[in-house]
Design a protein around this motif. Structure first.
Motif, PDB file in Angstrom:
ATOM      1  N   THR A 202       0.686  -1.253   0.061  1.00 58.45           N
ATOM      2  CA  THR A 202      -0.078  -0.213  -0.111  1.00 58.45           C
ATOM      3  C   THR A 202       0.973   1.142   0.044  1.00 58.45           C
ATOM      4  N   ARG A 203       2.151   1.266   0.141  1.00 60.71           N
ATOM      5  CA  ARG A 203       3.119   2.277   0.338  1.00 60.71           C
ATOM      6  C   ARG A 203       3.709   2.516  -0.663  1.00 60.71           C
ATOM      7  N   LYS A 204       3.992   3.543  -1.339  1.00 60.54           N
ATOM      8  CA  LYS A 204       4.792   3.644  -2.498  1.00 60.54           C
ATOM      9  C   LYS A 204       5.943   5.009  -2.176  1.00 60.54           C
ATOM     10  N   ILE A 205       7.215   4.720  -2.271  1.00 60.41           N
ATOM     11  CA  ILE A 205       8.135   5.629  -2.271  1.00 60.41           C
ATOM     12  C   ILE A 205       8.796   6.133  -3.546  1.00 60.41           C
TER      13      ILE A 205
ATOM     14  N   SER B   8       5.879  -0.275  -2.956  1.00 58.69           N
ATOM     15  CA  SER B   8       6.140  -0.030  -4.403  1.00 58.69           C
ATOM     16  C   SER B   8       7.301   1.088  -4.601  1.00 58.69           C
ATOM     17  N   VAL B   9       7.769   1.107  -5.900  1.00 59.06           N
ATOM     18  CA  VAL B   9       8.716   2.267  -6.067  1.00 59.06           C
ATOM     19  C   VAL B   9       8.391   3.268  -7.341  1.00 59.06           C
ATOM     20  N   ARG B  10       8.383   4.344  -7.350  1.00 60.36           N
ATOM     21  CA  ARG B  10       8.085   5.050  -8.532  1.00 60.36           C
ATOM     22  C   ARG B  10       9.667   5.844  -8.835  1.00 60.36           C
ATOM     23  N   PHE B  11       9.874   5.611  -9.992  1.00 60.48           N
ATOM     24  CA  PHE B  11      11.222   6.186 -10.460  1.00 60.48           C
ATOM     25  C   PHE B  11      10.842   7.485 -11.334  1.00 60.48           C
TER      26      PHE B  11
END
Ligand code: NI
Length: 389
Positions: A70-73, A129-132
């Motif tokens: 549920t978390r995204k960095i 999750s990861v956003r680049f």
């Protein structure tokens, strides 16, 4: 985890260095980072990420979605070069006249692409999750970050991290400052108007050159005499333009300079004083001053909890030092930190034995090849050691 990290970095590092070389040789300025963005997007798609191009005009956003998280960095790199020439003898030296990667954004992009490629196969094991984020136009107002944010790059993101190669720190470590870490860089411009005429008859003129010289000196009293000594500020007059001939007193001259501060109230005070000093000193010399201010990027503030998360995750893999000073440079990463908790990391990039000692924006600045695997390693450790959510 460390053995796995070694393997993950080893798997991608040749590609990272090749990408950094390719981007370095073909630098693009401002929002015109089309080829750079395309190079990144190709590799991100090959890694299996969800890639969006054309964000914030020419930026790229790639998502690594972890099932059940549920978390995204977000991790952010900048892509743009500087409008200057490079004075190195590197084999991959800029081939584009008037453009050069003298701030290391080529390495930022390559390292983050490498981190994405290394993390993609590990998606099921990651804690979030990861956003680049790959953004254009960091180097020039209004920056590239506001357009990225307007296009939604922070939607659904809990926290963001950035990284900059840092020639004030030896290669081999990450530097971290809590709180204000980069300054607000404002620009002042002043036109000093007098009465021009024959240089042999100054009594018949009102000389704006002499007034300008007095203004440049008087501006130095602001930091020395007005700003609280426990606060930081810089006033630098960096341009002084005027005149066309040795025998003509010009009608007007132009002054341009920069103001760097870490607090809103200090910034306001210094801008007010620059205006007052310029106008009143000009008046004392019989001239008139027209002063304008361009407000720069906000102060880049590192969130204490984001710093703790970064240090806790990275320090088992790459040494993290808090023994590093804030910088009076400006950075448009500040805009992300105004929206969500953020931390901006300094990646050591200094090795005197190789002559890698020049600060960013110097014509002989260069990226230390040994710093790049550490940057990738720090990104991997940050994600793998991030809080689960
Ligand atoms: Ni930079």
């Amino acid at each position: 985890m460390i053995a796995n990290l070694d393997r993950s970095v080893a798997n991608v590092i040749d590609g990272v260095i090749a990408l950094q070389r390719a981007i370095h040789a073909d630098p693009e300025i401002g929002f015109d980072t089309v080829r750079t963005a395309a190079r990144a997007a190709v590799e991100l798609r090959q890694a299996g990420l969800e890639v969006q191009e054309g964000i914030g005009k020419t930026g790229v956003v790639a998502d690594l979605i972890v099932p059940g998280a549920t978390r995204k960095i977000a991790l952010r790199a900048d892509m743009d070069a500087l409008p200057m020439d490079e004075e190195t003898d590197l084999p991959h030296k800029s081939k584009n006249p008037g453009a050069a990667h003298q701030c290391g954004h080529d390495a930022h992009t390559a390292m983050l692409v490498g981190a994405a490629r290394a993390l993609a196969p590990l998606r099921d094991e990651l804690p979030c999750s990861v956003r680049f984020i790959f953004q254009p136009n960091e180097e020039a107002l209004p920056g590239g970050a506001p357009a990225m944010i307007a296009d939604g790059c922070l939607e659904g993101v809990d926290r963001i991290f950035g990284m900059h190669v840092w020639p004030l720190l030896d290669t081999g470590q990450i530097g971290l400052v809590t709180g204000p870490t980069m300054a607000q860089p404002d620009v002042f411009r002043a036109t000093i108007v007098g009465v021009g005429g024959h240089a042999a008859a100054p009594h018949g003129c009102v000389d704006p050159v002499v007034a300008g010289a007095a203004i440049v000196n008087a501006l130095q009293s602001i930091v020395a005499r007005n700003v609280d000594p426990l606060d930081s500020a810089v006033v630098s007059t960096t341009q002084f333009h005027g005149g066309t001939a040795d025998n003509v007193i010009p009608e007007r001259i132009q002054l341009v300079g920069t103001i760097r501060t870490f607090k809103d109230a200090v910034g306001e005070q210094v801008r007010t004083r620059v205006r007052e000093v310029t106008e009143t000193v000009a008046a004392a010399y019989g001239c008139r001053a027209e002063v304008s201010m361009q407000i720069g990027y906000p102060v880049t503030v590192n969130d204490p909890d984001a710093c703790d998360e970064a240090e806790g995750a990275i320090s088992p893999a790459v040494p993290v030092t808090r023994d590093v000073s804030p910088s009076l440079g400006g950075e448009d990463f500040a805009y992300y930190g105004q929206k969500i908790p953020a931390a901006f990391l300094f990646l050591g990039n200094r090795d005197e034995s190789q002559g890698i000692v020049h600060f960013c924006h110097h014509p002989r600045f260069r990226v230390d090849d040994a710093a790049m695997p550490l940057g990738v390693r720090a990104w991997l450790a940050l994600v793998q050691g991030a809080r689960r959510g």
